[in-house]
Write a protein that holds these residues in place. Structure first.
Motif, PDB file in Angstrom:
ATOM      1  N   SER A  24      -0.886  -1.423   2.143  1.00 40.56           N
ATOM      2  CA  SER A  24      -0.644  -0.198   1.367  1.00 40.56           C
ATOM      3  C   SER A  24      -1.749   0.044   0.353  1.00 40.56           C
ATOM      4  CB  SER A  24       0.701  -0.282   0.642  1.00 40.56           C
ATOM      5  OG  SER A  24       1.749  -0.339   1.554  1.00 40.56           O
ATOM      6  N   LEU A  27      -4.907   1.262   2.183  1.00 49.22           N
ATOM      7  CA  LEU A  27      -4.763   2.664   2.597  1.00 49.22           C
ATOM      8  C   LEU A  27      -4.857   3.613   1.406  1.00 49.22           C
ATOM      9  CD1 LEU A  27      -1.958   2.330   5.289  1.00 49.22           C
ATOM     10  CD2 LEU A  27      -4.406   2.704   5.650  1.00 49.22           C
ATOM     11  N   ALA A  28      -4.281   3.229   0.278  1.00 50.44           N
ATOM     12  CA  ALA A  28      -4.352   4.079  -0.913  1.00 50.44           C
ATOM     13  C   ALA A  28      -5.789   4.221  -1.400  1.00 50.44           C
ATOM     14  CB  ALA A  28      -3.468   3.511  -2.019  1.00 50.44           C
ATOM     15  N   GLU A  31      -7.571   6.530   0.952  1.00 48.59           N
ATOM     16  CA  GLU A  31      -7.074   7.898   0.771  1.00 48.59           C
ATOM     17  C   GLU A  31      -7.625   8.541  -0.507  1.00 48.59           C
ATOM     18  OE1 GLU A  31      -2.720   9.363  -0.317  1.00 48.59           O
ATOM     19  OE2 GLU A  31      -2.851   8.569   1.729  1.00 48.59           O
ATOM     20  N   HIS A  32      -7.690   7.778  -1.592  1.00 47.49           N
ATOM     21  CA  HIS A  32      -8.130   8.323  -2.879  1.00 47.49           C
ATOM     22  C   HIS A  32      -9.642   8.247  -3.074  1.00 47.49           C
ATOM     23  CE1 HIS A  32      -4.190   9.128  -4.684  1.00 47.49           C
ATOM     24  NE2 HIS A  32      -3.787   8.134  -3.920  1.00 47.49           N
ATOM     25  N   ALA A  38      -6.220   5.337  -6.744  1.00 48.11           N
ATOM     26  CA  ALA A  38      -5.292   4.550  -5.933  1.00 48.11           C
ATOM     27  C   ALA A  38      -4.384   3.703  -6.823  1.00 48.11           C
ATOM     28  CB  ALA A  38      -6.068   3.658  -4.966  1.00 48.11           C
ATOM     29  N   HIS A  41      -1.730   5.870  -8.332  1.00 52.65           N
ATOM     30  CA  HIS A  41      -0.760   6.224  -7.294  1.00 52.65           C
ATOM     31  C   HIS A  41       0.221   5.075  -7.034  1.00 52.65           C
ATOM     32  CE1 HIS A  41       0.742   8.064  -3.579  1.00 52.65           C
ATOM     33  NE2 HIS A  41       0.590   6.875  -3.022  1.00 52.65           N
ATOM     34  N   ARG A  73     -15.647   3.719   0.138  1.00 50.99           N
ATOM     35  CA  ARG A  73     -15.334   4.248   1.472  1.00 50.99           C
ATOM     36  C   ARG A  73     -15.189   3.086   2.432  1.00 50.99           C
ATOM     37  NH1 ARG A  73     -21.022   6.859   3.551  1.00 50.99           N
ATOM     38  NH2 ARG A  73     -22.169   4.919   3.441  1.00 50.99           N
TER      39      ARG A  73
END
Length: 75
Positions: A24, A27-28, A31-32, A38, A41, A73
């Motif tokens: 998790s 992925l955060a 995503e951010h 992240a 979040h 990235r």
């Protein structure tokens, strides 16, 4: 004996395990695009999130993220 999906180059050691928290967190971050977003979040500090990602990378034996001055990235 079941065949491991991790066989081949870059094998994950048998004594390692991935946690939902680690996946998790990864992925955060993807995503951010940065740790701060992240972490907010996920309701974590950036240092805690950084530690989770570093532990995940050590477990897998590979750098998952490329850290740049503009953000993070996936590799």
């Amino acid at each position: 004996m079941p065949v491991s999906p991790w066989k081949g180059s870059g094998d994950v050691p048998e004594d390692s395990s991935l946690s939902f928290r680690q996946v998790s967190a990864f992925l955060a971050v993807v995503e951010h695009g940065n740790l701060a977003g992240a972490a907010a979040h996920l309701h974590l500090s950036t240092s805690s999130l950084s530690r989770v990602i570093r532990d995940l990378e050590q477990t897998l034996g590979v750098a998952l993220l490329e850290r740049t001055p503009k953000g993070i990235r996936p590799n």
